[in-house]
Scaffold this motif. Structure first.
Motif, PDB file in Angstrom:
ATOM      1  N   LEU A 186       0.830  -1.209   0.000  1.00 14.48           N
ATOM      2  CA  LEU A 186       0.000   0.000   0.000  1.00 14.48           C
ATOM      3  C   LEU A 186       0.862   1.256   0.000  1.00 14.48           C
ATOM      4  CD1 LEU A 186      -2.949  -0.812   2.429  1.00 14.48           C
ATOM      5  CD2 LEU A 186      -2.776  -1.121  -0.035  1.00 14.48           C
ATOM      6  N   GLY A 187       2.025   1.184   0.673  1.00 18.87           N
ATOM      7  CA  GLY A 187       2.944   2.320   0.627  1.00 18.87           C
ATOM      8  C   GLY A 187       3.417   2.594  -0.789  1.00 18.87           C
ATOM      9  N   GLY A 188       3.762   1.524  -1.503  1.00 13.66           N
ATOM     10  CA  GLY A 188       4.158   1.700  -2.901  1.00 13.66           C
ATOM     11  C   GLY A 188       3.015   2.199  -3.766  1.00 13.66           C
ATOM     12  N   LEU A 189       1.791   1.717  -3.481  1.00 12.03           N
ATOM     13  CA  LEU A 189       0.616   2.173  -4.224  1.00 12.03           C
ATOM     14  C   LEU A 189       0.364   3.666  -3.996  1.00 12.03           C
ATOM     15  CD1 LEU A 189      -1.733   1.142  -6.041  1.00 12.03           C
ATOM     16  CD2 LEU A 189      -3.054   0.823  -3.928  1.00 12.03           C
ATOM     17  N   SER A 190       0.577   4.130  -2.769  1.00 12.39           N
ATOM     18  CA  SER A 190       0.351   5.539  -2.455  1.00 12.39           C
ATOM     19  C   SER A 190       1.344   6.456  -3.156  1.00 12.39           C
ATOM     20  CB  SER A 190       0.440   5.759  -0.939  1.00 12.39           C
ATOM     21  OG  SER A 190      -0.592   5.079  -0.263  1.00 12.39           O
ATOM     22  N   LEU A 191       2.496   5.931  -3.537  1.00 13.37           N
ATOM     23  CA  LEU A 191       3.477   6.757  -4.250  1.00 13.37           C
ATOM     24  C   LEU A 191       2.988   7.177  -5.636  1.00 13.37           C
ATOM     25  CD1 LEU A 191       6.808   4.932  -3.311  1.00 13.37           C
ATOM     26  CD2 LEU A 191       5.920   7.073  -2.389  1.00 13.37           C
ATOM     27  N   ASN A 192       1.869   6.584  -6.096  1.00 15.29           N
ATOM     28  CA  ASN A 192       1.292   7.019  -7.368  1.00 15.29           C
ATOM     29  C   ASN A 192       0.709   8.426  -7.277  1.00 15.29           C
ATOM     30  OD1 ASN A 192       1.289   4.680  -9.457  1.00 15.29           O
ATOM     31  ND2 ASN A 192       0.688   3.696  -7.540  1.00 15.29           N
ATOM     32  N   ILE A 193       0.593   8.968  -6.060  1.00 14.65           N
ATOM     33  CA  ILE A 193       0.160  10.352  -5.914  1.00 14.65           C
ATOM     34  C   ILE A 193       1.218  11.295  -6.489  1.00 14.65           C
ATOM     35  CG2 ILE A 193      -0.438  12.146  -4.239  1.00 14.65           C
ATOM     36  CD1 ILE A 193      -1.494   9.982  -2.410  1.00 14.65           C
TER      37      ILE A 193
END
Length: 459
Positions: A186-193
């Motif tokens: 989820l941390g990696g997914l949030s980096l899409n911001i």
């Protein structure tokens, strides 16, 4: 030669209308992804609730403070995000917020104590979310004029869609990689911001803003004045903004109560787990529909936005009060119908809450206005659920909880009715801080012209 071109350039810089298309729709897509990775993710963190209770062997109340801290931090740091955008560049601020949001979740995957989750998922990720949401919303609003509400409705529909998608996805990740591996992903997914923030085009600073900054670097008093300007603290002394903020704060007390307690109320009434969960899912589906339909209808221009917001807020309050009443007879279909109507109205009012702000303060101050609004309403959002739980403990059921929650929304509508020109059929001209800046720029240009005159003319 320069005497004729300078006023024209100044008039063009003061124009506040957006293009209503083009790159603005790209920013709508960026806001769509960003809100899903902020609020859609926050709504779905309940999947980790049971895992944290079992691993840390703490009470449910202690675990629940993780998500509450994240929500409070997001709203608390929103004025900071607005101030940084006013002082520097929105693109850099949003990209920094995306990095912090991902970093908090990545660090949370290595937590060994509960306090580590408070600091990582709560404070660090919450700070990142605060630097993302308000600047992205303000950027989209600045790029639209006639279709502003529709643009926000389409972007905010991602909250409901991501809630549906993230819950099973997060459950799958927990089962496959345990909660630590799931948080790391989820941390990696949030980096899409971060790439979403990169889509924001740098905005050129006006001459008036550059003049204010250059003249206020000397003394401490001017430094405080500059901080006040970036935070838009002058709004706290304007009656229309204070009235509107109070109305939204009252609305916020009861708005989130069904999200926390509708499933529990349905279970207490006697419905099964599946039926109780489906009630909230159905309300979420009409929530998405309400956001889009409300945005489309509002931009037709048949009614004022403040009147539409009052209508949807009143209806949402009434339907919240009818939720426990509809289930007293044990009719599941009645509860489902009221839930569908509540979901539609609650989604319809969401986009309008933000779209009305430029009508109150003007487009040029919307960034700071949104930040202060979220800061003030943050306490109300945290108050609603504990108050509802307290009333349930006292009465033994959720009837009083939903009645009080709905009454807060109606009270918010009554507060909006005290706004200046509320009962007028047409919107009053929106206030613009630029009027004083225009005077300063004109005076500055006149002085430059006088200095550019030949010396014999000045004699």
């Amino acid at each position: 030669m320069t005497k004729k071109t300078e006023p024209k350039e100044e008039g063009q810089s003061d124009e506040a209308e957006g293009p209503d298309g083009g790159w603005g729709w790209v920013l709508v897509g960026a806001l769509f992804v960003s809100t899903s990775l902020v609020f859609g993710l926050m709504r779905s963190l309940g999947v980790f609730f049971v895992e944290f209770v079992q691993y840390f062997e703490e009470s449910a109340q202690a675990i629940s403070w993780i998500s509450s801290t994240g929500l409070a931090a997001q709203q608390f740091f929103s004025p900071l995000g607005a101030a940084l955008c006013n002082a520097y560049d929105s693109r850099v601020v949003v990209m920094t917020g995306g990095c912090l949001a991902g970093l908090g979740l990545i660090l949370a995957s290595q937590a060994t104590r509960l306090v580590h989750l408070y600091l990582t998922m709560g404070v660090i990720s919450g700070l990142g979310w605060g630097l993302v949401f308000t600047p992205m919303v303000a950027t989209v609003m600045a790029n639209f004029t006639r279709r502003r509400t529709l643009a926000l409705g389409l972007a905010f529909s991602s909250i409901g869609l991501s809630s549906f998608a993230f819950n099973p996805l997060f459950q799958f990740l927990v089962e496959m990689y345990a909660w630590r591996g799931a948080l790391l992903i989820l941390g990696g997914l949030s980096l899409n911001i971060v790439p979403c923030g990169a889509l924001i085009r740098p905005k050129k600073r006006s001459k008036a803003q550059e003049k204010i900054i250059s003249e206020s670097k000397q003394s401490q008093a001017s430094l405080l004045q500059r901080v006040s300007t970036h935070l838009e603290l002058s709004l706290l002394f304007e009656r229309p903004y204070i009235t509107y903020t109070l109305a939204v704060t009252l609305l916020n007390v009861g708005y989130f109560v069904p999200y926390f307690h509708l499933v529990a109320h349905s279970r207490l009434t006697g419905f099964s787990e599946y039926q109780s969960a489906f009630v909230m899912s159905a309300a979420g589906a009409t929530d998405i529909l309400g956001r889009v339909v409300s945005g489309w209808f509002s931009d037709l221009g048949h009614f004022r936005l403040i009147h539409l917001l009052s209508t949807w807020t009143t209806l949402a309050g009434v339907f919240i009060m009818l939720l426990p009443v509809s289930s007293l007879s044990g009719s599941y279909s009645a509860l489902m119908v009221i839930s569908l109507l509540y979901g539609f109205c609650s989604g319809a009012l969401t986009s309008l809450v933000f779209a009305v702000v430029p009508m109150i303060v003007g487009v040029d101050r919307v960034m700071g206005a949104l930040g202060l609004l979220q800061l003030i309403e943050s306490g109300a959002g945290l108050l609603g659920a504990p108050l509802s739980g307290f009333l349930k403990d006292v009465t033994g059921n959720y009837i009083a909880s939903f009645m009080v929650a709905g009454s807060f929304l109606i009270l918010g509508t009554l507060t909006m009715a005290t706004l200046p020109h509320y009962f007028s059929c047409k919107d009053p001209p929106s206030p613009q801080r630029q009027s004083q800046d225009v005077k300063d720029k004109r005076l500055h240009s006149e002085m430059e012209q006088m200095n550019s005159l030949p010396s014999d003319m000045s004699h």
